[in-house]
Design an enzyme around this catalytic site. Structure first.
Site, short mmCIF file in Angstrom:
data_model
loop_
_atom_site.label_atom_id
_atom_site.label_comp_id
_atom_site.label_asym_id
_atom_site.label_seq_id
_atom_site.Cartn_x
_atom_site.Cartn_y
_atom_site.Cartn_z
N LEU A 176 36.13 31.26 40.53
CA LEU A 176 35.02 31.81 39.74
C LEU A 176 35.40 32.03 38.28
O LEU A 176 34.63 32.64 37.52
CB LEU A 176 34.55 33.13 40.37
CG LEU A 176 34.06 33.03 41.82
CD1 LEU A 176 33.76 34.42 42.37
CD2 LEU A 176 32.82 32.15 41.92
N ASP A 189 38.80 26.26 31.36
CA ASP A 189 37.48 26.88 31.57
C ASP A 189 37.10 27.85 30.44
O ASP A 189 35.97 28.31 30.37
CB ASP A 189 37.44 27.66 32.89
CG ASP A 189 37.27 26.76 34.10
OD1 ASP A 189 36.74 25.64 33.94
OD2 ASP A 189 37.66 27.17 35.21
N LYS A 202 31.67 32.41 36.69
CA LYS A 202 30.98 31.11 36.66
C LYS A 202 30.96 30.51 38.05
O LYS A 202 31.81 30.81 38.90
CB LYS A 202 31.64 30.15 35.66
CG LYS A 202 33.06 29.67 36.01
CD LYS A 202 33.12 28.46 36.93
CE LYS A 202 34.55 28.13 37.34
NZ LYS A 202 34.64 27.14 38.44
N ALA A 260 39.79 32.80 42.94
CA ALA A 260 38.59 32.62 43.77
C ALA A 260 37.79 31.37 43.43
O ALA A 260 36.84 31.04 44.13
CB ALA A 260 37.70 33.85 43.65
N SER A 289 39.74 33.22 33.14
CA SER A 289 39.22 32.53 31.95
C SER A 289 38.11 33.34 31.29
O SER A 289 38.02 33.39 30.06
CB SER A 289 38.70 31.14 32.32
OG SER A 289 39.75 30.32 32.79
#
Length: 282
Positions: free
Chosen positions: A98, A135, A9, A96, A102
């Site tokens: 990103l 997340d 994401k 990171a 999750s």
């Protein structure tokens, strides 16, 4: 055997509104997915063990791994008598910003739901996932969304306009809790959530690029100035917009033309080991 993909994401926006009584921050963020994926395979076991197989020795395979914890939670929730082997082929960089962990946890909940024929809805899986990661509910659905509360309240939005995404992770890792501890809510920082929301509603690419904003970015930049240098490098190289994702350190740039995207990729490839040229999914 069951397969699941776990896309990374990125944040278009990220704002923190206030500190909640439960210790978490009330957040407001718009996120989408890109076509950089971890791939997971699930096998039933004859015993009740949870085994996570992963090639990278810097990624934990025990209870510190979110996929492991998701499997543990799922098995307890549905009182399963068998364990599972989870094989993870990692492409998403670690620590990171990103949501790689999750995404793997969400893919595990979806995968085990299918493997054991439980028939739980995505809403049920999102609620279950929210117990171990903020997340994870977003990653259950993998759609462009406005996420509020701790991240568990989700309003689906239009897919973003088609664009290339250049992801670049500096050679460092950042702990989200450490960055959240440094938030000063008295300090004003404009996050353009409403502008981003409207840009997606109208599929306005230019407005989307103008709306990119992340309250955590100046905090992470103060500790790691190379994040800001990387972002400026992308903008100078022709990115239509650029932003740090999550708590960082990954920075992404947006470009509509492939030639433009390749130019940005080449410009940042020398200063980072992990650079990816991907597309928006949403």
């Amino acid at each position: 055997m069951i397969y699941e993909t776990a896309p990374a994401k990125i944040n278009f926006t990220l704002d923190t509104l206030f500190k909640r009584n439960d210790g978490y921050h009330e957040i407001e963020m718009i996120m989408t997915t890109v076509d950089l994926n971890d791939r997971l395979t699930f096998h039933k076991r004859k015993d009740r063990k949870i085994v996570v197989e992963i090639e990278h020795n810097y990624v934990p395979s025990n209870h510190k791994n979110l996929a492991y914890r998701a499997a543990q939670l799922f098995i307890e929730q549905y009182q399963l008598k068998q364990g599972v082997t989870i094989s993870i082929d990692k492409e998403i960089p670690v620590s990171a910003g990103l949501a790689g962990g999750s995404a793997d946890a969400a893919a595990t909940l979806r995968g085990l739901n299918r493997l054991f024929n439980i028939g739980a809805s995505l809403e049920e899986l999102a609620l279950l996932g929210s117990k171990i990661g903020t997340d994870i509910p977003f990653c259950i659905y993998n759609k462009t969304a406005l996420c509020t509360g701790k991240g568990e309240k989700i309003e689906f939005l239009n897919k973003p306009p088609s664009a290339w995404v250049i992801l670049a992770k500096p050679n460092l890792g950042i702990s989200s809790p450490d960055i959240f501890k440094l938030i000063n809510l008295d300090k004003r920082y404009d996050v353009h959530t409403k502008m981003c929301y409207e840009a997606l509603e109208n599929r306005d690419y230019q407005q989307l690029c103008q709306s990119l904003s992340n309250r955590l970015e100046p905090i992470s930049v103060s500790k790691h100035p190379q994040i800001d240098k990387l972002k400026n490098n992308m903008l100078k190289s022709g990115a239509d917009g650029a932003l740090m994702s999550g708590s960082g350190p990954t920075v992404y740039g947006l470009a509509q033309k492939e030639s433009q995207a390749k130019n940005i990729y080449n410009a940042v490839n020398g200063c980072c080991n992990e650079v990816y040229l991907v597309r928006l999914l949403g």
